[in-house]
Motif scaffolding. Structure first.
Motif, short mmCIF file in Angstrom:
data_model
loop_
_atom_site.label_atom_id
_atom_site.label_comp_id
_atom_site.label_asym_id
_atom_site.label_seq_id
_atom_site.Cartn_x
_atom_site.Cartn_y
_atom_site.Cartn_z
N GLN A 174 0.82 -1.21 0.00
CA GLN A 174 0.00 0.00 0.00
C GLN A 174 0.86 1.26 0.00
N THR A 175 2.03 1.19 0.60
CA THR A 175 2.93 2.35 0.57
C THR A 175 3.37 2.65 -0.86
N ILE A 176 3.71 1.60 -1.60
CA ILE A 176 4.10 1.79 -3.01
C ILE A 176 2.94 2.37 -3.81
N VAL A 177 1.72 1.84 -3.58
CA VAL A 177 0.55 2.31 -4.32
C VAL A 177 0.27 3.78 -4.00
N ARG A 178 0.27 4.13 -2.72
CA ARG A 178 -0.12 5.47 -2.30
C ARG A 178 0.96 6.51 -2.56
N MET A 179 2.20 6.10 -2.49
CA MET A 179 3.29 7.06 -2.64
C MET A 179 3.79 7.16 -4.08
N ALA A 180 3.23 6.35 -4.98
CA ALA A 180 3.71 6.36 -6.37
C ALA A 180 3.54 7.73 -7.01
N THR A 181 2.39 8.37 -6.78
CA THR A 181 2.14 9.68 -7.36
C THR A 181 3.11 10.72 -6.80
N VAL A 182 3.32 10.67 -5.49
CA VAL A 182 4.27 11.60 -4.86
C VAL A 182 5.67 11.40 -5.44
N PHE A 183 6.05 10.14 -5.59
CA PHE A 183 7.36 9.82 -6.13
C PHE A 183 7.48 10.31 -7.57
N GLY A 184 6.41 10.10 -8.37
CA GLY A 184 6.42 10.56 -9.76
C GLY A 184 6.50 12.07 -9.87
N GLU A 185 5.78 12.77 -9.00
CA GLU A 185 5.83 14.24 -9.02
C GLU A 185 7.22 14.74 -8.63
N GLU A 186 7.87 14.03 -7.71
CA GLU A 186 9.22 14.42 -7.31
C GLU A 186 10.20 14.26 -8.48
N LEU A 187 9.88 13.27 -9.35
CA LEU A 187 10.71 13.10 -10.55
C LEU A 187 10.40 14.15 -11.61
N GLY A 188 9.32 14.93 -11.39
CA GLY A 188 8.94 15.97 -12.34
C GLY A 188 8.08 15.47 -13.48
N LEU A 189 7.37 14.34 -13.27
CA LEU A 189 6.54 13.78 -14.33
C LEU A 189 5.21 14.52 -14.41
N PRO A 190 4.69 14.78 -15.62
CA PRO A 190 3.38 15.42 -15.78
C PRO A 190 2.27 14.53 -15.23
N ARG A 191 1.15 15.17 -14.84
CA ARG A 191 0.03 14.42 -14.29
C ARG A 191 -0.51 13.40 -15.29
N SER A 192 -0.47 13.73 -16.57
CA SER A 192 -0.96 12.80 -17.59
C SER A 192 -0.15 11.51 -17.61
N ASP A 193 1.14 11.61 -17.37
CA ASP A 193 1.98 10.41 -17.32
C ASP A 193 1.69 9.57 -16.08
N LEU A 194 1.37 10.25 -14.99
CA LEU A 194 1.03 9.51 -13.77
C LEU A 194 -0.26 8.72 -13.95
N ILE A 195 -1.25 9.34 -14.62
CA ILE A 195 -2.51 8.64 -14.88
C ILE A 195 -2.29 7.49 -15.86
N THR A 196 -1.42 7.70 -16.85
CA THR A 196 -1.08 6.61 -17.78
C THR A 196 -0.48 5.43 -17.03
N ALA A 197 0.33 5.73 -16.03
CA ALA A 197 0.93 4.66 -15.22
C ALA A 197 -0.14 3.86 -14.48
N VAL A 198 -1.19 4.56 -14.00
CA VAL A 198 -2.30 3.87 -13.34
C VAL A 198 -2.98 2.91 -14.31
N LEU A 199 -3.17 3.35 -15.55
CA LEU A 199 -3.80 2.49 -16.55
C LEU A 199 -2.91 1.29 -16.90
#
Length: 456
Positions: free
Chosen positions: A279-304
């Motif tokens: 659950q930590t990986i699931v919940r913190m994935a977005t935070v981790f991605g934002e820290e890498l500077g990834l756009p929100r669209s890429d984060l949603i693509t990762a969810v898909l």
């Protein structure tokens, strides 16, 4: 004339997928139904809407805090109610009735999110708590049906097959919702720069409405096609007793007999620990991605990616369990999770983040589905609602310590990249505890407990 082998081949495939009987397919459809709520409401769309629209009148950190409190309130509500209501459902043979009540609570609360507008923070928080409580509560009774409909030799395949159906259902509606949110004009919805607040939020609000409709529609096969388990009572009970009194009596009895159900509770405790890491990986994935500077669209693509890549691997874990054994298959999944943490420490690009999402998809559904079936195999059938009530509590509160440790690690190291390595400890400790579980003894104790019951 060449014999028609289509039907046997189809039956063989369905058997391998754990979907070979009508009641198994009907049961799995509830995973399809409720997963839409989990992907759209709890993961991808509603969290953003909650903070940016419902909480638009306050600073983002404060709106985020409200969202966290709403999650906690729902978890506490279910923690208090699940074991009690589970025991009541066991005694009254009312698992499907309780499931229906929680399902309808979740459906109408989710549909009500259509009316959340700019600044409606209290309404948004209330509906989210009720929606989440409905989903979590209904899953308690849904999962308690598993040991009643699946034989011992097929329970792993049935559980993983249902998880795969959940990936399909949740991912499909999320993709549809994201399509009309990203391109509203394509679907005849208002678009442009000069929209009223109601028009600007309409695509997202329609997504919430669609989740409720989807959830309700695809619950029908399970409600119609899965029989209520026959009523069984214990030798010291009467068929006409007060359900509330009997429920508390059963809970007190179960907690006083932990030695008898040691293997089931040990499994649940091990699951709590390694699920904390998951659950930590699931919940913190977005935070981790934002820290890498990834756009929100890429984060949603990762969810898909996680949703759709997870489908074949969830099925695969069911087959794997029949060859390696359930416990070994779970341990293999935890080993992959350890590798995921190490790989996450090294990544820098969007492509690498997508690879990371694919790795998570390989093991997330299968590990959790096999944990569910392993636990189900060691609980007395006449107490499955009560035991899965405990399981629900442990599952939800299993996600508290991991994010807290992750937060401490970020504060200490100053980076999510270093903090992700700390999560490995949950997989090591939980896996070590799982290795001590004696499955054969747990199954025997459950069968002995059922043998001491009477038909009511």
């Amino acid at each position: 004339m060449t014999p028609d082998t289509t039907v046997p081949a189809r039956k063989g495939l369905l058997n391998a997928l754990g979907l070979h009987r009508p009641e198994l397919r009907a049961w799995a459809m509830y995973d399809w139904a409720v997963s839409a709520m989990q992907t759209v409401i709890t993961t991808a769309v509603f969290p953003i809407y909650f903070i940016s629209v419902a909480g638009a009148d306050m600073p983002k950190p404060q709106a985020t805090a409200w969202y966290s409190w709403a999650n906690t309130a729902a978890a506490v509500l279910i923690a208090v109610l699940s074991p009690i209501l589970g025991a009541m459902a066991d005694y009254r043979s009312a698992k499907k009735r309780f499931l229906s009540v929680f399902m309808l609570l979740g459906v109408f609360s989710t549909m009500g999110m259509f009316f959340i507008m700019h600044g409606d923070l209290f309404l948004a928080a209330t509906l989210f708590v009720l929606s989440l409580a409905g989903a979590t509560g209904s899953m308690t009774f849904y999962e308690s049906l598993l040991p009643h409909i699946a034989r011992e030799d097929e329970i792993d395949r049935v559980s993983t097959g249902a998880y795969a159906m959940g990936y399909i259902g949740g991912g499909l509606l999320l993709a549809i919702n994201l399509a009309w949110i990203s391109n509203p004009a394509l679907f005849g919805l208002p678009s442009g720069d000069n929209l009223t607040p109601a028009e600007a939020t309409l695509p997202a609000r329609l997504a919430f409405l669609s989740v409720g409709g989807w959830w309700l529609l695809f619950s029908i096969p399970m409600l119609r096609g899965v029989p209520e388990p026959p009523r069984r009572i214990e030798t010291d009970e009467t068929p006409t007793g007060n359900a509330v009194v009997v429920a508390f009596s059963r809970l007190r009895e179960t907690l006083g007999e932990l030695r008898l159900y040691k293997q089931a509770f040990l499994t649940m405790l091990a699951f709590t620990i390694y699920n904390d890491g998951i659950q930590t990986i699931v919940r913190m994935a977005t935070v981790f991605g934002e820290e890498l500077g990834l756009p929100r669209s890429d984060l949603i693509t990762a969810v898909l990616i996680v949703q759709f890549v997870g489908i074949p691997f969830a099925f695969l874990f069911g087959t794997l369990a029949s060859r390696l054994g359930t416990k070994r298959s779970i341990l293999l999944g935890l080993a992959v999770y350890t590798g995921i943490c190490i790989y996450a420490y090294t990544i820098h690009t969007v492509t690498e983040f997508y690879v990371l999402a694919g790795m998570v998809a390989m093991v997330q559904g299968g590990t959790q589905a096999l944990s569910r079936s392993l636990f189900a195999s060691m609980v007395p059938k006449h107490k499955s609602g009560e035991f899965f009530g405990f399981y629900s509590v442990f599952e939800k509160f299993g996600g508290i310590l991991g994010p807290a440790v992750f937060g401490i690690a970020v504060s200490t190291t100053g980076s999510s990249r270093s903090a992700i390595l700390w999560v490995i400890a949950f997989f090591v400790v939980g896996g070590a505890m799982l290795m001590t579980v004696n499955i054969a003894e747990g199954e025997r104790m459950a069968r002995d407990a059922d043998a001491r019951t009477l038909s009511a």
